[in-house]
Design an enzyme around this catalytic site. Structure first.
Site, short mmCIF file in Angstrom:
data_model
loop_
_atom_site.label_atom_id
_atom_site.label_comp_id
_atom_site.label_asym_id
_atom_site.label_seq_id
_atom_site.Cartn_x
_atom_site.Cartn_y
_atom_site.Cartn_z
N GLU A 149 -12.13 6.67 24.58
CA GLU A 149 -10.84 7.35 24.72
C GLU A 149 -11.02 8.53 25.66
O GLU A 149 -11.62 9.54 25.28
CB GLU A 149 -10.32 7.84 23.35
CG GLU A 149 -10.03 6.72 22.36
CD GLU A 149 -9.59 7.23 21.00
OE1 GLU A 149 -9.69 8.44 20.75
OE2 GLU A 149 -9.16 6.40 20.18
N HIS A 181 -10.60 14.30 13.65
CA HIS A 181 -9.50 15.26 13.78
C HIS A 181 -9.29 16.05 12.49
O HIS A 181 -8.88 17.22 12.54
CB HIS A 181 -8.21 14.53 14.15
CG HIS A 181 -8.11 14.13 15.58
ND1 HIS A 181 -7.69 14.98 16.58
CD2 HIS A 181 -8.39 12.95 16.20
CE1 HIS A 181 -7.68 14.34 17.74
NE2 HIS A 181 -8.12 13.11 17.53
N HIS A 231 -10.19 12.19 24.24
CA HIS A 231 -10.67 12.58 22.92
C HIS A 231 -11.98 13.36 23.02
O HIS A 231 -12.98 12.84 23.52
CB HIS A 231 -10.86 11.31 22.09
CG HIS A 231 -11.38 11.51 20.70
ND1 HIS A 231 -10.64 11.20 19.59
CD2 HIS A 231 -12.57 11.97 20.24
CE1 HIS A 231 -11.35 11.45 18.50
NE2 HIS A 231 -12.54 11.92 18.88
N ARG A 263 -5.70 17.11 12.26
CA ARG A 263 -4.85 16.03 11.73
C ARG A 263 -5.09 15.92 10.22
O ARG A 263 -6.22 15.65 9.79
CB ARG A 263 -5.21 14.71 12.40
CG ARG A 263 -4.40 13.50 11.95
CD ARG A 263 -4.95 12.22 12.60
NE ARG A 263 -4.95 12.32 14.05
CZ ARG A 263 -5.61 11.46 14.85
NH1 ARG A 263 -6.33 10.48 14.32
NH2 ARG A 263 -5.57 11.61 16.15
N ASP A 319 -7.14 15.91 21.31
CA ASP A 319 -6.71 14.92 22.30
C ASP A 319 -5.89 15.65 23.35
O ASP A 319 -4.93 16.35 23.01
CB ASP A 319 -5.83 13.85 21.65
CG ASP A 319 -6.58 12.99 20.65
OD1 ASP A 319 -7.83 12.96 20.69
OD2 ASP A 319 -5.91 12.34 19.82
#
Length: 221
Positions: A200, A135, A203, A90, A142
């Site tokens: 999460e 990320h 994740h 990301r 994810d």
């Protein structure tokens, strides 16, 4: 003329490949049959808009992470299951986009779906939004598990990117089957060198990631 065209195509291809920093790869070069739906390349996310830095549905990871993910995918295929990935590398500019959005308190277009029980002003305090993300180091991913025949995701008890206790790995308020599905994902990812973020279920980060202190900002394209 035909030879020139071929050489030009090869040059364009090599330039495109060279855009990735050393140590990164396009994951479809490693796992061609992997299901990928980068949610931040769409408006189907908690912001409700396409996110900065995402210019295609191309999953990018560090080479070590992609190789480890391939082993997970192959293990699941042995039991007629597959992986589906929602996010990988990301860009930092995407994280910056999240931060800007979180500060605009009246922009709640996706609240009912992604954070119905959390006030937007609390997203920083409760750890859902931060100025840095693992990320951006390229070794965090994810993902979920899907049925090999139907392509339907297994029921994990909450949707991807849901802000709330329902997404915590050990949340008790879900069914036995949902707990089993979560445990399957945890077990197989741990087996191949990934560690989970407990709040999460989707994740995971590669243990001993190659760039633990570097946050990249190259575009996904």
């Amino acid at each position: 003329m035909k030879l020139f065209s071929i050489l030009l195509l090869l040059l364009i291809s090599s330039l495109s490949f060279a855009q990735l920093p050393e140590g990164f790869t396009y994951v479809d070069d490693v796992i061609p049959d992997l299901e990928v739906e980068l949610r931040y390349n769409t408006s189907n996310n908690f912001v409700g808009k396409h996110i900065d830095g995402y210019h295609s549905n191309k999953l990018i990871l560090t080479k070590q992470t992609a190789q480890a993910l391939k082993l997970v995918h192959e293990d699941l295929q042995n039991i007629n299951l597959c992986l589906k990935v929602y996010d990988g590398y990301r860009p930092q500019q995407a994280v910056n986009h999240f931060v800007r959005w979180a500060k605009v308190l009246n922009d709640t277009i996706s609240k009912a779906v992604f954070y119905p029980n959390v006030e937007k002003r609390s997203l920083f305090k409760e750890g859902y939004i931060a100025s840095k993300s693992g990320h951006s180091r390229g070794s965090t991913i994810d993902l979920t598990i899907i049925d090999g025949n139907t392509g339907k995701p297994l029921d994990m008890g909450s949707t991807y990117d849901f802000f709330g206790r329902e997404s915590w790995v050990n949340f008790e308020g879900i069914s036995k089957k949902q707990k089993e599905n979560r445990q399957l994902l945890q077990t197989i990812m741990l087996k191949h060198g990934f560690r989970n973020y407990p709040k999460e279920w989707w994740h995971f980060t590669l243990r001993h990631e190659p760039f633990p202190n570097t946050y990249f900002d190259f575009l996904i394209k």
